[in-house]
Design a protein around this motif. Structure first.
Motif, PDB file in Angstrom:
ATOM      1  N   ASP A 133       0.820  -1.205   0.000  1.00 38.39           N
ATOM      2  CA  ASP A 133       0.000   0.000   0.000  1.00 38.39           C
ATOM      3  C   ASP A 133       0.855   1.258   0.000  1.00 38.39           C
ATOM      4  OD1 ASP A 133      -2.798  -1.205   0.452  1.00 38.39           O
ATOM      5  OD2 ASP A 133      -1.612  -2.130   2.043  1.00 38.39           O
ATOM      6  N   ALA A 134       2.085   1.164   0.472  1.00 38.52           N
ATOM      7  CA  ALA A 134       2.993   2.308   0.507  1.00 38.52           C
ATOM      8  C   ALA A 134       4.427   1.814   0.449  1.00 38.52           C
ATOM      9  CB  ALA A 134       2.779   3.132   1.780  1.00 38.52           C
ATOM     10  N   VAL A 135       5.265   2.572  -0.229  1.00 38.41           N
ATOM     11  CA  VAL A 135       6.708   2.317  -0.264  1.00 38.41           C
ATOM     12  C   VAL A 135       7.400   3.638   0.047  1.00 38.41           C
ATOM     13  CG1 VAL A 135       8.697   1.644  -1.653  1.00 38.41           C
ATOM     14  CG2 VAL A 135       6.502   0.451  -1.955  1.00 38.41           C
ATOM     15  N   VAL A 136       8.148   3.670   1.145  1.00 41.00           N
ATOM     16  CA  VAL A 136       8.819   4.881   1.597  1.00 41.00           C
ATOM     17  C   VAL A 136      10.317   4.598   1.660  1.00 41.00           C
ATOM     18  CG1 VAL A 136       8.997   6.592   3.425  1.00 41.00           C
ATOM     19  CG2 VAL A 136       6.792   5.507   2.968  1.00 41.00           C
ATOM     20  N   GLY A 137      11.095   5.495   1.058  1.00 42.02           N
ATOM     21  CA  GLY A 137      12.540   5.294   1.025  1.00 42.02           C
ATOM     22  C   GLY A 137      13.311   6.537   1.405  1.00 42.02           C
ATOM     23  N   ALA A 138      14.609   6.509   1.145  1.00 45.24           N
ATOM     24  CA  ALA A 138      15.491   7.600   1.553  1.00 45.24           C
ATOM     25  C   ALA A 138      15.113   8.928   0.911  1.00 45.24           C
ATOM     26  CB  ALA A 138      16.935   7.247   1.209  1.00 45.24           C
ATOM     27  N   ALA A 139      14.531   8.869  -0.293  1.00 46.90           N
ATOM     28  CA  ALA A 139      14.167  10.107  -0.982  1.00 46.90           C
ATOM     29  C   ALA A 139      12.946  10.787  -0.369  1.00 46.90           C
ATOM     30  CB  ALA A 139      13.900   9.810  -2.464  1.00 46.90           C
ATOM     31  N   ASP A 140      12.244  10.090   0.513  1.00 47.30           N
ATOM     32  CA  ASP A 140      10.984  10.606   1.056  1.00 47.30           C
ATOM     33  C   ASP A 140      11.117  11.264   2.417  1.00 47.30           C
ATOM     34  OD1 ASP A 140       9.184   9.594  -1.065  1.00 47.30           O
ATOM     35  OD2 ASP A 140       9.910   7.642  -0.360  1.00 47.30           O
ATOM     36  N   VAL A 141      12.228  11.025   3.114  1.00 48.37           N
ATOM     37  CA  VAL A 141      12.411  11.583   4.456  1.00 48.37           C
ATOM     38  C   VAL A 141      13.817  12.156   4.573  1.00 48.37           C
ATOM     39  CG1 VAL A 141      10.721  10.077   5.584  1.00 48.37           C
ATOM     40  CG2 VAL A 141      13.095   9.332   5.386  1.00 48.37           C
ATOM     41  N   ALA A 142      13.965  13.149   5.440  1.00 42.05           N
ATOM     42  CA  ALA A 142      15.263  13.815   5.578  1.00 42.05           C
ATOM     43  C   ALA A 142      16.244  13.022   6.423  1.00 42.05           C
ATOM     44  CB  ALA A 142      15.064  15.205   6.178  1.00 42.05           C
ATOM     45  N   ARG A 143      15.714  12.266   7.398  1.00 39.07           N
ATOM     46  CA  ARG A 143      16.590  11.592   8.362  1.00 39.07           C
ATOM     47  C   ARG A 143      16.408  10.084   8.291  1.00 39.07           C
ATOM     48  NH1 ARG A 143      15.106  14.099  14.051  1.00 39.07           N
ATOM     49  NH2 ARG A 143      13.097  13.158  13.452  1.00 39.07           N
ATOM     50  N   GLY A 144      17.526   9.365   8.393  1.00 36.58           N
ATOM     51  CA  GLY A 144      17.472   7.918   8.436  1.00 36.58           C
ATOM     52  C   GLY A 144      17.226   7.406   9.846  1.00 36.58           C
ATOM     53  N   LYS A 145      17.165   6.098   9.987  1.00 37.98           N
ATOM     54  CA  LYS A 145      17.024   5.455  11.290  1.00 37.98           C
ATOM     55  C   LYS A 145      18.303   5.698  12.100  1.00 37.98           C
ATOM     56  CE  LYS A 145      14.523   1.955   8.659  1.00 37.98           C
ATOM     57  NZ  LYS A 145      14.588   0.605   8.080  1.00 37.98           N
ATOM     58  N   PRO A 146      18.240   5.876  13.401  1.00 38.83           N
ATOM     59  CA  PRO A 146      17.161   5.509  14.329  1.00 38.83           C
ATOM     60  C   PRO A 146      16.043   6.534  14.472  1.00 38.83           C
ATOM     61  CG  PRO A 146      18.985   6.361  15.579  1.00 38.83           C
ATOM     62  CD  PRO A 146      19.436   6.335  14.143  1.00 38.83           C
ATOM     63  N   ASN A 147      16.063   7.620  13.683  1.00 41.00           N
ATOM     64  CA  ASN A 147      14.925   8.517  13.695  1.00 41.00           C
ATOM     65  C   ASN A 147      13.703   7.789  13.141  1.00 41.00           C
ATOM     66  OD1 ASN A 147      16.281  11.123  14.518  1.00 41.00           O
ATOM     67  ND2 ASN A 147      17.526  10.565  12.747  1.00 41.00           N
ATOM     68  N   PRO A 148      12.509   8.096  13.632  1.00 44.15           N
ATOM     69  CA  PRO A 148      11.322   7.324  13.276  1.00 44.15           C
ATOM     70  C   PRO A 148      10.642   7.758  11.990  1.00 44.15           C
ATOM     71  CG  PRO A 148      10.734   8.974  14.890  1.00 44.15           C
ATOM     72  CD  PRO A 148      12.235   9.080  14.697  1.00 44.15           C
ATOM     73  N   ASP A 149      11.207   8.756  11.290  1.00 47.64           N
ATOM     74  CA  ASP A 149      10.520   9.416  10.185  1.00 47.64           C
ATOM     75  C   ASP A 149       9.965   8.446   9.138  1.00 47.64           C
ATOM     76  OD1 ASP A 149      12.329  11.029  11.637  1.00 47.64           O
ATOM     77  OD2 ASP A 149      12.450  12.492  10.031  1.00 47.64           O
ATOM     78  N   VAL A 150      10.797   7.494   8.706  1.00 46.41           N
ATOM     79  CA  VAL A 150      10.391   6.620   7.607  1.00 46.41           C
ATOM     80  C   VAL A 150       9.222   5.720   8.014  1.00 46.41           C
ATOM     81  CG1 VAL A 150      12.045   4.758   8.102  1.00 46.41           C
ATOM     82  CG2 VAL A 150      11.320   5.185   5.744  1.00 46.41           C
ATOM     83  N   PHE A 151       9.199   5.269   9.267  1.00 52.14           N
ATOM     84  CA  PHE A 151       8.104   4.426   9.735  1.00 52.14           C
ATOM     85  C   PHE A 151       6.825   5.231   9.933  1.00 52.14           C
ATOM     86  CE2 PHE A 151      11.558   1.571  11.632  1.00 52.14           C
ATOM     87  CZ  PHE A 151      11.520   0.714  10.542  1.00 52.14           C
ATOM     88  N   LEU A 152       6.956   6.431  10.447  1.00 51.39           N
ATOM     89  CA  LEU A 152       5.773   7.269  10.658  1.00 51.39           C
ATOM     90  C   LEU A 152       5.131   7.657   9.328  1.00 51.39           C
ATOM     91  CD1 LEU A 152       7.067   9.546  13.553  1.00 51.39           C
ATOM     92  CD2 LEU A 152       5.358   7.709  13.712  1.00 51.39           C
TER      93      LEU A 152
END
Length: 229
Positions: A133-152
């Motif tokens: 239903d959704a695919v989110v990658g590095a191009a979609d969020v400014a910060r990588g893990k351990p920040n929660p951005d990609v999961f949120l």
């Protein structure tokens, strides 16, 4: 009664595909070409889940420009795809697991630190994108893990509250990102042993692959957790 929306959110590298050793090999070769030597185990723990430009600045210089990191990232990821391409396959039981999840109305997302070219390489190379239903990658969020951005963001795009999402991960930084997002986590021991995740209170299950997992048991396994501040 309408069931509360639920979602599974999958990390990609090391979780959908067992490829982290190839990423590490490509990084070691890339850095060795530039006279830098790293310990493979330490490198994985420090980098898995972080975005390429974050890793590049850690090991190649914090003052690199965006253009410079983009050029270096492209070289490194091309090397990775050349190494892993002949071995590309999903972790055992994955396709059956997500097909069953869809039958049970569980929404599905990918949330990865990978760049767009690697997402295409993996998801389209294995014809898996159609399931999500959704695919989110590095191009979609400014910060990588351990920040929660990609999961949120993945949860938002699925229309599911974080507390009703379960994340599938293989790396401590990813599990920490899930914890900060207020999400429970399932660990796949494709890369590290179970002992590497002992400190995390949001881990509800540890398995070798997807053949060992039961969907209903996962959702029943633990109460919802709160998003970390």
């Amino acid at each position: 009664m309408t069931q509360t929306p639920r979602a599974f959110i999958f990390d990609m590298d090391g979780t959908i595909v067992d490829n982290m050793s190839f990423h590490t090999k490509s990084w070691i070769a890339f850095l060795a070409k530039r006279g830098r030597s790293v310990d493979p185990d330490d490198f994985f723990r420090d980098s898995a889940g972080r975005q390429g430009h974050e890793i590049m600045r850690s090991y190649m210089g914090a003052d690199l420009s965006d253009a410079e990191t983009a050029t270096l990232d492209a070289e490194k990821e091309s090397l990775y795809r050349d190494l892993y391409g002949p071995h590309l396959e999903a972790v055992a039981g994955f396709e059956s697991f997500i097909e069953t999840a869809q039958e049970e109305d569980v929404r599905l997302a990918v949330a990865t630190a990978a760049p767009p070219a690697n997402i295409v390489f993996t998801l389209d190379g294995l014809d898996l994108r159609r399931h999500f239903d959704a695919v989110v990658g590095a191009a979609d969020v400014a910060r990588g893990k351990p920040n929660p951005d990609v999961f949120l963001l993945a949860a938002e795009r699925c229309g599911v509250a974080p507390g009703h999402c379960i994340v599938f991960e293989d790396a401590p930084l990813g599990v920490e990102a899930a914890r900060r997002a207020g999400m429970r986590a399932v660990v796949l021991t494709t890369t590290l042993p179970a002992s590497a995740f002992a400190e995390f209170d949001n881990v509800i299950c540890i398995a070798r692959d997807f053949t060992e997992l039961d969907i209903d048991a996962l959702f029943d396994s633990s109460p919802l957790i709160q998003q970390a501040q």
